[in-house]
Design an enzyme around this catalytic site. Structure first.
Site, mmCIF file in Angstrom:
data_model
loop_
_atom_site.group_PDB
_atom_site.id
_atom_site.type_symbol
_atom_site.label_atom_id
_atom_site.label_comp_id
_atom_site.label_asym_id
_atom_site.label_seq_id
_atom_site.Cartn_x
_atom_site.Cartn_y
_atom_site.Cartn_z
ATOM 1 N N LYS A 26 -16.062 0.348 1.090
ATOM 2 C CA LYS A 26 -15.768 -0.076 2.447
ATOM 3 C C LYS A 26 -17.082 -0.304 3.193
ATOM 4 O O LYS A 26 -17.994 0.530 3.133
ATOM 5 C CB LYS A 26 -14.939 1.003 3.150
ATOM 6 C CG LYS A 26 -14.272 0.584 4.430
ATOM 7 C CD LYS A 26 -13.318 1.681 4.885
ATOM 8 C CE LYS A 26 -12.571 1.296 6.143
ATOM 9 N NZ LYS A 26 -11.627 2.355 6.552
ATOM 10 N N GLU B 132 4.405 8.407 7.123
ATOM 11 C CA GLU B 132 4.990 8.928 8.354
ATOM 12 C C GLU B 132 6.284 9.688 8.126
ATOM 13 O O GLU B 132 6.556 10.690 8.801
ATOM 14 C CB GLU B 132 5.228 7.772 9.342
ATOM 15 C CG GLU B 132 3.959 7.167 9.910
ATOM 16 C CD GLU B 132 3.318 6.119 9.015
ATOM 17 O OE1 GLU B 132 2.233 5.613 9.363
ATOM 18 O OE2 GLU B 132 3.923 5.795 7.960
ATOM 19 N N ARG C 135 8.974 4.137 11.703
ATOM 20 C CA ARG C 135 9.166 4.235 10.258
ATOM 21 C C ARG C 135 9.846 5.547 9.880
ATOM 22 O O ARG C 135 10.359 5.684 8.768
ATOM 23 C CB ARG C 135 7.816 4.134 9.544
ATOM 24 C CG ARG C 135 6.930 3.014 10.030
ATOM 25 C CD ARG C 135 5.694 2.851 9.195
ATOM 26 N NE ARG C 135 5.979 2.104 8.000
ATOM 27 C CZ ARG C 135 5.117 1.878 7.024
ATOM 28 N NH1 ARG C 135 3.897 2.372 7.104
ATOM 29 N NH2 ARG C 135 5.457 1.185 5.969
#
Length: 576
Positions: free
Chosen positions: A242, A320, A348
């Site tokens: 990253k 979640e 969600r």
């Protein structure tokens, strides 16, 4: 002319010689650092996906072949290679380029996903459907390792493993989502990166190729060609870094410049900062308070709490649903969990809020960051449904603080509740100055009161500021109004109903979607007691709003001082 300037579409990428790919990658990185640095957006994830995306476009023929990205914030390189580089000056601005895939923007974008762990399910369904239609279109899904912490991704892998239709899963493994990837999967991928042990994917029945250096476009291209030749679902494991190629991102050990603000933007204390400070204070006073996050410890303001109480901070990854039911388990064990999550992501896990927490009357507090109009992240990130949906959950109490002092107060009230769930919502914005109340009546704060007022403005949360400004303008025009802040919008406060019944017109102002908003519930309650009061709901339309600044979007829908004042005058005039 540079290589990048000559790229008008994927065909131009395929026409390049392999020896030219490193220079193209370098040009793309310089382009991203410049444009995203100016406009703001997701920088680190895209710097790490440059060579991988180049290779995907050299092997697959988009848009004939279907390219899916999970999550969609890693699609900037894809946008550049599909002819949208000139539009990056307006990235994430109103009317400009979306920060996520957008089907309305380009035929190269198929799904408008920004919620993680979905692309593999899309890929499975698309491949099945294309096969049934006799199509030769191929399907490839680029999936970050962080997205694999979500349960939906494993539901999809389970189905792909038993399928015959070819889907190429490109695992973009940089060891992180926003923060380092959580759970046992991170350890397993680390073993694979070190060349040790069989891949879990193979145990499921999926061929596995890799690990491949994700910053070697030629190596990734070879692996993708091999994967296509297998003619079945296959995982290609690409190892990336990253922030690759940009020293400031590489040195940023927190999130490798995952997201950057527009150049020239000024800082300031945000609602998230206020929450982070207060939850840490609460943690010092109560050792039963624990915090749960779904891969968003920093963005939701939990870093301070985590530094002080690491043993009471749980990052479950991008999961979640698991976060909510795990919190239910913590509550059953005698703790008081605080689940810090973006408002849009709580949708969600609605089933878990309803049946795993509320059904058992468990004391779990949900802190909903980025509630209401969010801004440049667009339709999938606006938190405009939670305040309309959560009130149907039996026993759930929902707070919308108007200012930092009320956020601190609401949070303490929420964690004091022992017989059911609570939720506290606030926007992505700089925290406003505190707005004092004239008095408190029931749970409501009366913010402005004038003799003879026929209109009552119910200002929900941060809409208090614009509502008070509207009341000031109305007073200049000889129209006195009362302004109240309900503080807690669910369940409905009987004192708010009584206050509303004493006025000819009530206007409930809220930055949530109109169906299910406070105004509708208040109108129903007034009808039940036989009050002649007319109630107007002044909220957001029932649709998906585009990206833009919070101020631009609220103003466009009349949710600013001028719009609110105009609406009150019009409605009082209609019923005079």
């Amino acid at each position: 002319m540079t290589l990048l300037e000559a790229i008008a579409g994927p065909g131009d990428v395929r026409a390049l010689a392999p020896s030219q790919l490193p220079e193209l990658a370098a040009e793309i990185r310089r382009f991203l650092v410049d444009r995203v640095g100016r406009s703001g957006g997701h920088l680190g994830p895209n710097l790490g996906a440059v060579e991988l995306t180049i290779a995907v476009h050299r092997v697959f023929d988009s848009p004939h072949d279907v390219l899916l990205f999970d999550t969609g914030h890693q699609t900037y390189v894809h946008k550049v290679l599909t002819g949208r580089a000139d539009a990056f000056d307006a990235l994430r601005r109103a009317g400009g380029l979306s920060g996520y895939p957008s089907a309305a923007e380009s035929p190269h974008d198929v799904i408008e996903n920004s919620h993680a762990s979905t692309a593999l399910s899309y890929a499975d369904g698309l491949a099945r459907g294309l096969r049934l239609r006799g199509s030769d279109r191929r399907v490839v899904a680029v999936v970050g390792d962080g997205a694999l912490t979500g349960g939906m991704a494993w539901e999809a892998l389970n189905n792909l493993a038993g399928a015959r239709h070819p889907v190429v899963v490109v695992l973009n493994d940089n060891g992180r989502s926003y923060a380092p990837t959580a759970g046992g999967l991170a350890g397993h991928l680390a073993e694979l990166r070190a060349g040790r042990g069989p891949a879990l994917f193979e145990a499921l029945g999926l061929p596995y190729l890799g690990p491949v250096d994700g910053h070697d476009a030629v190596a990734v291209e070879r692996a993708l060609v091999e994967a296509v030749a297998l003619g079945r679902p296959v995982v290609v494991h690409c190892v990336t870094r990253k922030g690759e190629g940009h020293p400031p991102a590489e040195r940023d050990l927190v999130d490798h410049q995952h997201a950057v603000s527009p150049s020239g933007s000024r800082g300031g204390v945000t609602w998230t900062d206020v929450f982070g400070d207060e939850i840490a204070r609460i943690g010092e006073q109560r050792d039963d308070v624990v915090c749960v996050t779904a891969a968003m410890r920093g963005p939701t303001g939990l870093d301070g709490f985590a530094r002080r109480f690491p043993e009471r901070t749980f990052d479950v990854g991008i999961a979640e649903q698991h976060a909510v039911t795990s919190a239910a388990g913590l509550a059953l064990a005698g703790m008081h969990p605080v689940v810090a999550v973006y408002a849009t992501f709580l949708s969600r896990a609605f089933d878990q809020v309803l049946l795993d927490v509320a059904l058992h009357r468990l004391p779990v507090t949900f802190v909903l960051d980025r509630a209401g109009v969010t801004g440049p992240d667009g339709p999938s990130h606006h938190g405009m449904w939670d305040a309309s949906v959560l009130p149907v959950v039996p026993g759930l109490r929902l707070a919308a603080p108007r200012d930092p002092a009320r956020l601190r107060e609401a949070l303490r009230e929420a964690v004091a509740v022992e017989d059911g769930p609570t939720a506290v919502r606030y926007p992505k914005a700089k925290a406003s100055a505190d707005i004092p109340a004239l008095r408190r009546e029931g749970r409501c704060d009366v913010l402005r009161e004038e003799p003879g007022a026929e209109g009552l403005i119910v200002a929900v949360g941060p809409m208090a500021g614009p509502c008070l400004a509207a009341a000031e303008e109305l007073a200049r025009q000889g129209v006195p109004v009362t302004v109240v802040d309900p503080r807690w919008t669910a369940p409905l406060d009987p004192d708010l109903v009584r206050l509303a019944a004493g006025h000819r017109l009530v206007l409930a102002v809220e930055d949530t979607t109109t169906p299910g908003a406070l105004g509708g519930r208040l109108a129903q309650a007034l009808a039940l007691v036989g009050a002649p009061t007319r109630v107007g709901t002044y909220a957001l339309p029932a649709g998906f709003l585009p990206h833009g600044t919070r101020e631009e979007i609220l103003r466009a829908h009349g949710l600013d001082a001028a719009g609110i004042a105009t609406t009150v005058l019009k409605r009082l005039g209609e019923h005079s």
